[in-house]
Design an enzyme around this catalytic site. Structure first.
Site, PDB file in Angstrom:
ATOM      1  N   GLU A  62       0.819  -1.218   0.000  1.00 18.59           N
ATOM      2  CA  GLU A  62       0.000   0.000   0.000  1.00 18.59           C
ATOM      3  C   GLU A  62       0.855   1.270   0.000  1.00 18.59           C
ATOM      4  O   GLU A  62       0.523   2.256  -0.668  1.00 18.59           O
ATOM      5  CB  GLU A  62      -0.946   0.012   1.203  1.00 18.59           C
ATOM      6  CG  GLU A  62      -2.031  -1.061   1.168  1.00 18.59           C
ATOM      7  CD  GLU A  62      -1.509  -2.444   1.584  1.00 18.59           C
ATOM      8  OE1 GLU A  62      -0.405  -2.537   2.152  1.00 18.59           O
ATOM      9  OE2 GLU A  62      -2.213  -3.441   1.325  1.00 18.59           O
ATOM     10  N   HIS A 112     -14.743  -0.828   2.262  1.00 20.71           N
ATOM     11  CA  HIS A 112     -14.934  -1.631   3.477  1.00 20.71           C
ATOM     12  C   HIS A 112     -14.869  -0.757   4.727  1.00 20.71           C
ATOM     13  O   HIS A 112     -14.178  -1.049   5.692  1.00 20.71           O
ATOM     14  CB  HIS A 112     -13.949  -2.796   3.522  1.00 20.71           C
ATOM     15  CG  HIS A 112     -14.233  -3.816   2.460  1.00 20.71           C
ATOM     16  ND1 HIS A 112     -14.214  -3.505   1.120  1.00 20.71           N
ATOM     17  CD2 HIS A 112     -14.564  -5.122   2.537  1.00 20.71           C
ATOM     18  CE1 HIS A 112     -14.529  -4.578   0.408  1.00 20.71           C
ATOM     19  NE2 HIS A 112     -14.741  -5.577   1.240  1.00 20.71           N
ATOM     20  N   ASP A 120     -15.245  -9.974   9.605  1.00 21.62           N
ATOM     21  CA  ASP A 120     -13.782  -9.920   9.639  1.00 21.62           C
ATOM     22  C   ASP A 120     -13.229  -9.238  10.892  1.00 21.62           C
ATOM     23  O   ASP A 120     -12.078  -9.428  11.264  1.00 21.62           O
ATOM     24  CB  ASP A 120     -13.233  -9.204   8.401  1.00 21.62           C
ATOM     25  CG  ASP A 120     -13.028 -10.169   7.237  1.00 21.62           C
ATOM     26  OD1 ASP A 120     -13.001 -11.393   7.486  1.00 21.62           O
ATOM     27  OD2 ASP A 120     -12.892  -9.698   6.094  1.00 21.62           O
ATOM     28  N   ARG A 170     -18.727  -1.843   2.009  1.00 18.26           N
ATOM     29  CA  ARG A 170     -18.835  -3.212   1.517  1.00 18.26           C
ATOM     30  C   ARG A 170     -20.316  -3.557   1.354  1.00 18.26           C
ATOM     31  O   ARG A 170     -20.720  -4.169   0.375  1.00 18.26           O
ATOM     32  CB  ARG A 170     -18.197  -4.171   2.522  1.00 18.26           C
ATOM     33  CG  ARG A 170     -18.466  -5.628   2.204  1.00 18.26           C
ATOM     34  CD  ARG A 170     -17.762  -6.550   3.206  1.00 18.26           C
ATOM     35  NE  ARG A 170     -17.938  -7.941   2.846  1.00 18.26           N
ATOM     36  CZ  ARG A 170     -18.935  -8.709   3.307  1.00 18.26           C
ATOM     37  NH1 ARG A 170     -19.828  -8.218   4.136  1.00 18.26           N
ATOM     38  NH2 ARG A 170     -19.028  -9.970   2.926  1.00 18.26           N
TER      39      ARG A 170
END
Ligand SMILES: Cc1ncc(C[n+]2csc(CCOP(=O)(O)OP(=O)(O)O)c2C)c(N)n1
Lengths: 319, 307
Positions: A62, A112, A120, A170
Site C-alpha cells: 500500500e 470496506h 472480519d 462493503r
C-alpha cells in the site's frame, strides 16, 4: 421534498464505484487505476478487465502504491488508488508526504468502511480514516450515501485537480436519491424535512438507516426531524449546517466511524465557530470493532433505523 | 589553527557557465573540469547557506553534489527557464534533508535567484528545510520522510512510459537515496515493484556515504551485500565511485541503454566529500552546521581548489 428509501435494488457503494470507473475509462484516457491485491473486493477489477494497460496490480504494497500513484499524478495522470479504508489510511505518512504535501491529485479509495463489513472484525474495519484524512490540508474527503451519488462523485473526481479521499461501503446501500439528483461537492444534501425538532446528519452507510429512522419517528408521533446527508466531510458545509442548526436547535450526527475524528467531529468543529447548539454524536463510541454480522453490528452500535430512532427520541426527550 | 579570512562568498560572482542546451538527450560530454568546478561552486553556496541558516545537513549535501551536478549538467533533459516543461526528465531527491544539493545547482542554472539561497529555512522562504515541490521550482516531489521517493519516482517513470512511443519513454526519472535510508521498508517495496513493471526509464542512485545519524551505516544496520540485494530483485546493478564524474556518466549511459530493467547505481561516496573538516567526522557533520569560522575554513579550502 420528503424522500424515503426507494424500492430499487440496494447496491454497495464499492460496486457503484467499480461500475463508474469502467464506464469512464474510455472518456478519460489518462485514468489509471492501482490496487493492492484487493481488486475483487474494491471492485476495481471491472476496470482492470476493460483496460488492462491502465491497471496497475501493485501487490500487497500500500505504501509503494500510494507513492507510485503520486508520481503518476504529478505527471498528469488521473490515478485512483484502491484498497480497504483501514489499510490505505494506515499508510498515513505516505498520504501526508507523497500525496498531500506534494500536491499530487491522487484519488484515494478506501472501501470496506466501518463495522458494516461485519465478520472480519476490527483489523479490517476502517474506523479512523475520516479523522486521519480530515487532518491533511487540501484533502477533499467524500463519502457517498448510495449508488447514484457514488457514480456522480467518481465523475466529478475525474477533473478534480487535488488529492481526494473517498470512503466506500462493503454492504449494499438502499437508494435514497431520485433520478435527476445532482451531487454538489461541499454542499449539504437535505434528504428529508419532516420537521424542525432536530437536524439529523448522516453519511455513507448510515444514510439509509437515518432516512428510515426519521420516517418512523414522524409516523410514530415525533419528534419530526430534518435529515441531511454529509457527503462532503471536508470541506464541510459549515454555513449550510449552521443555518439548519439555527432552525432546528438540536443536531444529531450518525456515522459508521469512531465518533472521535469523524463526520460528527467535523460538524461540532463547524458549529462551535458559528452557531453552537447541543450536538449528539452517534456512531462507534471510541471502542474497537469486533466480529459479527453487519446487521448485528449496526444493531449493537445503534446505527440501524431502530437504534437511531431510539437514540434520537431518548436524547431529545431527556434534554 | 588560525582561520583564514575569506571574502563574503555571497558577493562572489559565479562563473558564467557556457553550457550546451540542456533539453537535449544526455550525455552532453560536459568537460570533467567544468563538472568539478560547478560542483565546487555549489559546495561554496551550500556551506554558506547552511552557515547562515544555522541548521541543516552538510555531510549528505556534500556527498551528493557531484551526483546532482552530473545529472543536471550532463544527463537530464530540462529547461531552467521552463521548470514545468512536460517532457523534462525528473529528479526525486528521496533523502530530502540533503536538499541544499538541489538548491545550489538550481540557483547556478537560473531556476532560482542566487540570493534566494540565503533565505534557506527562513520563515516565508520557498527554500524549505526539506524539499517542497509546491513551493520551489525545480523540485519534483516533497520528501523528508525517508524511504518514499523511489515509489514516487517509479510512478513518474510509469507515466513516462505510458506517454512514450514504443520502448522510448517520454522522459526518464532519477531518484537519489541515502544509504541509511535503505533501511526503510518502503524502499524494498519499490525495489520489488519496479522490475515487475519494467520501468527501464527509472534509475536509482544510492549515495552510499557510510554515515547516518546514530553512527556508521555498517554499525547501525548493515546493508551488505547491497549489490546482491538489488540483483536478487532483478535490477540492472552498477557500483561506482560516486565522486568520479567519468564513472557516473558511464553508469548513466549504461542505464539509458537498458530497455527492460530499471537501473540501480550504488555510488560509493564519502560523507562531507570536498571539505576536509566534514570528512574528518562524517557522522558528526550529518546535521550540524558550521560556525562562521568553520565555514570560512571550508570556503578557503574550496576556493584554493578552484584557483
Ligand atoms: C522516516 C524518517 N525517519 C527518520 C528521519 C530522520 N533522519 C533524517 S536524516 C537521517 C539519516 C539518513 O541517513 P542517510 O540516508 O545515509 O543519509 P545521508 O547520510 O546521505 O545524509 C535520519 C534518520 C527521517 N527524515 N525520516
Amino acid at each position: 421534498m420528503t424522500t424515503t428509501t426507494t424500492t430499487t435494488k440496494p447496491v454497495a457503494s464499492r460496486e457503484a464505484f467499480g461500475n463508474a470507473l469502467e464506464a469512464l475509462g474510455r472518456e478519460f484516457p489518462h485514468l489509471v487505476v492501482l490496487d493492492a491485491d484487493l481488486s475483487k473486493s474494491t471492485m476495481s477489477m471491472k476496470f482492470a478487465k476493460a483496460y488492462p494497460a491502465r491497471f496497475l496490480e501493485m501487490g500487497i504494497q500500500e505504501a509503494n502504491m500510494l507513492g507510485t500513484a503520486a508520481g503518476l499524478a504529478l505527471c498528469g495522470k488521473i490515478p485512483f488508488c484502491c484498497s480497504f479504508a483501514c489499510f490505505i489510511s494506515g499508510r498515513f505518512d505516505q498520504i501526508k508526504m507523497s500525496v498531500a504535501y506534494s500536491g499530487a491529485a491522487v484519488r484515494i479509495i478506501g472501501t470496506h468502511a466501518g463495522v458494516g463489513i461485519g465478520e472480519d472484525g476490527y483489523s479490517q474495519q476502517g474506523l479512523e480514516d475520516l479523522g486521519l484524512m480530515r487532518s491533511l490540508p487540501g484533502m477533499l474527503v467524500l463519502q457517498p450515501g448510495d449508488d447514484v451519488e457514488t457514480e456522480q462523485m467518481i465523475r466529478v473526481l475525474m477533473t478534480h485537480r487535488s488529492p481526494a479521499y473517498v470512503r466506500l461501503t462493503r454492504q449494499k446501500l438502499p437508494r435514497v436519491h431520485r433520478d435527476g439528483y445532482r451531487f454538489e461537492p461541499g454542499k449539504l444534501d437535505v434528504l428529508a424535512r419532516h420537521g424542525t425538532d432536530a437536524l439529523l446528519l448522516c453519511t455513507g452507510g448510515t444514510v439509509g438507516p437515518a432516512v428510515d429512522a426519521a420516517a418512523r419517528l414522524a409516523q410514530g408521533g415525533g419528534p419530526r426531524v430534518t435529515v441531511g446527508n454529509v457527503h462532503t466531510i471536508k470541506p464541510i458545509d459549515a454555513d449550510g449546517i449552521a443555518a439548519l442548526a439555527r432552525e432546528c436547535k438540536r443536531v444529531i450526527t450518525v456515522e459508521d466511524h469512531n465518533v472521535v475524528g469523524g463526520m460528527g467531529s467535523a460538524v461540532v468543529e463547524a458549529l462551535a465557530e458559528r452557531h453552537l447548539v447541543p450536538v449528539k454524536r452517534l456512531g462507534v463510541q471510541d471502542v474497537f470493532g469486533e466480529s459479527g454480522t453487519p446487521e448485528e453490528l449496526y444493531r449493537r452500535h445503534h446505527l440501524d433505523a431502530e437504534g437511531i430512532a431510539d437514540d434520537v427520541r431518548d436524547w431529545l426527550t431527556r434534554r | 589553527m588560525t582561520t583564514p579570512t575569506v571574502a563574503d562568498i555571497t558577493q562572489r560572482k559565479p562563473p558564467a557557465w557556457s553550457l550546451p542546451p540542456l533539453d537535449t538527450p544526455g550525455s552532453r560530454a560536459i568537460p570533467v573540469d567544468t563538472l568539478r568546478r560547478f560542483a565546487d561552486e555549489c559546495r561554496l553556496d551550500i556551506v554558506e547557506m547552511l552557515c547562515r541558516a544555522g541548521s541543516g545537513h552538510p555531510g549528505g549535501s556534500f556527498s551528493a553534489i557531484n551526483l546532482t551536478t552530473t545529472l543536471f549538467l550532463d544527463e537530464m533533459r530540462h529547461r531552467p527557464h521552463e521548470p514545468r516543461w512536460p517532457e523534462r526528465d525528473r529528479l526525486v531527491l528521496s533523502k530530502g534533508h540533503a536538499v541544499p544539493s538541489l538548491y545550489a545547482p538550481l540557483a547556478q542554472l537560473g531556476y532560482l535567484r542566487r540570493d534566494e539561497l540565503w533565505t534557506l529555512r527562513r520563515l516565508g522562504s520557498r527554500l524549505q528545510g526539506h524539499p517542497a515541490n509546491m513551493l520551489c521550482p525545480g523540485i519534483e516531489a516533497s520528501t523528508g520522510s525517508l524511504g518514499q521517493g523511489l515509489s514516487v519516482a517509479q510512478g513518474m517513470a510509469l507515466a513516462g512510459l505510458m506517454d512514450g512511443k514504443g520502448k522510448d519513454p517520454a522522459f526518464r526519472v532519477y531518484c537519489i537515496t541515502g544509504d541509511g535510508e535503505l533501511q526503510e521498508g518502503q524502499v524494498w517495496e519499490a525495489a520489488m515493484s519496479a522490475p515487475r513493471h519494467k520501468v527501464h526509464n527509472l534509475t536509482v542512485i544510492m549515495d552510499c556515504n557510510g554515515g547516518q545519524i546514530d553512527g556508521l551505516v555498517k554499525d547501525v544496520l548493515d546493508l551488505e551485500p547491497l549489490a546482491d540485494k538489488w540483483k536478487a530483485f532483478n535490477w540492472h546493478v552498477l557500483t561506482i565511485d560516486g565522486h568520479d564524474f567519468v564513472q557516473f556518466r558511464a553508469a548513466l549511459q549504461a542505464a539509458r541503454a537498458e530497455t527492460t530493467r530499471p537501473t540501480a547505481i550504488i555510488a560509493r561516496t564519502t560523507k562531507g566529500h570536498g571539505a576536509s573538516l566534514f570528512e574528518k567526522d562524517l557522522v558528526g557533520w550529518h546535521g550540524k552546521t558550521p560556525t562562521r569560522d568553520e565555514a570560512n575554513q571550508v570556503i578557503a579550502e574550496i576556493l584554493g581548489r578552484l584557483g
